[in-house]
Design a protein around this motif. Sequence first.
Motif, PDB file in Angstrom:
ATOM      1  N   UNK A 104       0.841  -1.200   0.000  1.00  0.00           N
ATOM      2  CA  UNK A 104       0.000   0.000   0.000  1.00  0.00           C
ATOM      3  C   UNK A 104       0.877   1.251   0.000  1.00  0.00           C
ATOM      4  N   UNK A 105       0.604   2.121  -0.968  1.00  0.00           N
ATOM      5  CA  UNK A 105       1.353   3.387  -1.035  1.00  0.00           C
ATOM      6  C   UNK A 105       0.368   4.509  -1.332  1.00  0.00           C
ATOM      7  N   UNK A 106       0.865   5.732  -1.353  1.00  0.00           N
ATOM      8  CA  UNK A 106       0.010   6.898  -1.577  1.00  0.00           C
ATOM      9  C   UNK A 106      -0.689   6.825  -2.937  1.00  0.00           C
ATOM     10  N   UNK A 107      -0.018   6.240  -3.931  1.00  0.00           N
ATOM     11  CA  UNK A 107      -0.583   6.143  -5.283  1.00  0.00           C
ATOM     12  C   UNK A 107      -0.731   4.668  -5.649  1.00  0.00           C
ATOM     13  N   UNK A 108      -1.767   4.368  -6.447  1.00  0.00           N
ATOM     14  CA  UNK A 108      -1.891   2.964  -6.850  1.00  0.00           C
ATOM     15  C   UNK A 108      -1.873   2.814  -8.370  1.00  0.00           C
ATOM     16  N   UNK A 109      -1.380   3.828  -9.050  1.00  0.00           N
ATOM     17  CA  UNK A 109      -1.401   3.764 -10.515  1.00  0.00           C
ATOM     18  C   UNK A 109      -0.053   4.173 -11.103  1.00  0.00           C
ATOM     19  N   UNK A 110       1.028   3.811 -10.403  1.00  0.00           N
ATOM     20  CA  UNK A 110       2.351   4.195 -10.894  1.00  0.00           C
ATOM     21  C   UNK A 110       2.877   3.118 -11.850  1.00  0.00           C
ATOM     22  N   UNK A 111       3.229   3.528 -13.040  1.00  0.00           N
ATOM     23  CA  UNK A 111       3.823   2.625 -14.019  1.00  0.00           C
ATOM     24  C   UNK A 111       4.766   3.456 -14.885  1.00  0.00           C
ATOM     25  N   UNK A 112       5.965   3.618 -14.372  1.00  0.00           N
ATOM     26  CA  UNK A 112       6.940   4.520 -15.001  1.00  0.00           C
ATOM     27  C   UNK A 112       8.163   3.734 -15.459  1.00  0.00           C
ATOM     28  N   UNK A 113       8.744   4.176 -16.556  1.00  0.00           N
ATOM     29  CA  UNK A 113      10.071   3.661 -16.924  1.00  0.00           C
ATOM     30  C   UNK A 113      11.029   4.850 -16.923  1.00  0.00           C
ATOM     31  N   UNK A 114      12.068   4.739 -16.103  1.00  0.00           N
ATOM     32  CA  UNK A 114      13.082   5.799 -16.073  1.00  0.00           C
ATOM     33  C   UNK A 114      14.257   5.372 -16.950  1.00  0.00           C
ATOM     34  N   UNK A 115      14.641   6.250 -17.858  1.00  0.00           N
ATOM     35  CA  UNK A 115      15.846   6.007 -18.665  1.00  0.00           C
ATOM     36  C   UNK A 115      16.863   7.079 -18.271  1.00  0.00           C
TER      37      UNK A 115
END
Length: 338
Positions: A104-115
């Motif tokens: 459980x975190x503050x956001x539930x829709x994180x889907x990031x790719x960091x380059x």
Amino acid sequence: MRKVVLIPGDGIGPEITDAVVRILDAAGAELEWEHCEAGLAALEDGDDVLPEATIEAINHHKVALKGPCTTPVGEGFSSVNVQMRKQFTLYAAVRPVRNLPGVKTRFDNVDLIIIRENTEGLYSGVENEVTPGVVMSMKVATEVGCQRIARWAFRYATVRQRKKITVFHKANIMKMTDGMFLRAADTTHKRDYPNIDYETAIIDAGCMRLVQDPAQFDMLLLENLYGDVVSDLCAGLVGGLGMVPGANFGDNEAIFEAVHGSAPDIAGKGIANPLALLMSAVMMLNYLAETDSHNAHHDVADRIKSAYDLALTDGAKTGDLGGTLSTEEFADAVIERL
Ligand code: NAI
């Protein structure tokens, strides 16, 4: 059996690599490990921080799974991680940042790719004392370096069917270095990848947007230092440093490692979260499946991923995620669900 290099590293490194190797073995990964040293561990054995034997092994096998290596603050030897990335020209660091089930975190829709560009910028290590009381550090950007990371990021977006790339920069202040980085991304987008959505953001405002609503981003492209800092910020969005895997790619070699460091504050206690390194190993298996055209690696990767998703859903967690399991107990929980 595919031979790959295994570097346990320092601090929590040996504990989490042991756990990850145990899970990979239990999942039936067709891997054989060539154990090598780097970092403090190598130094304590009377070798260089990046021993010649380790360089040779990576040159030979092309792929490594690496634990974190300690770099002393303020003095002492220079970073083995930076040396390794330069030695093999591992110019593209890829860090997927996603929510995982049961965490459980503050956001539930994180889907990031960091380059993250991995070889230039302030990590060139060119520092000197101009006069007593005045020191400087050189930020280096090359056209070749800026263009190759831009091409790499857009190619990755295309292959992985990602929708948008956002470049974080500070070209308003660092007009030449960040300006060159930004221009390379702009040009690559306009000329070769106009179908991928593209935006730019000054990094300070970008960070504010990230912590307000990370779902507005898809892929982030950053120069070296910004990529380092923003990776940890993004780890905080999904539960912490124990949750974010990574890979460092060059044109020939690839080294897989978690974003986090050697965590000296908890080293030796057996409580570190092995998940980020495990997820890095899953990335490695998928990479091997593609480069060696060996689908069995994909199958093992999928089984491990399902097992850790299930373990987390069932509440199996280490202390950093609010749980009570030790490193080994978490590994056991994953193995039971394979
Ligand atoms: P760190 O990432 O090692 O630790 C930051 C905080 O996160 C600590 O409180 C630590 O206990 C916690 N943490 C990190 N990984 C964890 C895990 N798997 N499970 C549970 N908690 C975890 O960063 P720090 O303290 O800034 O650096 C320590 C050393 O690591 C330094 O010598 C640094 O140079 C090195 N480092 C090495 C890296 C690498 O080898 N790729 C990357 C980052 C740092």
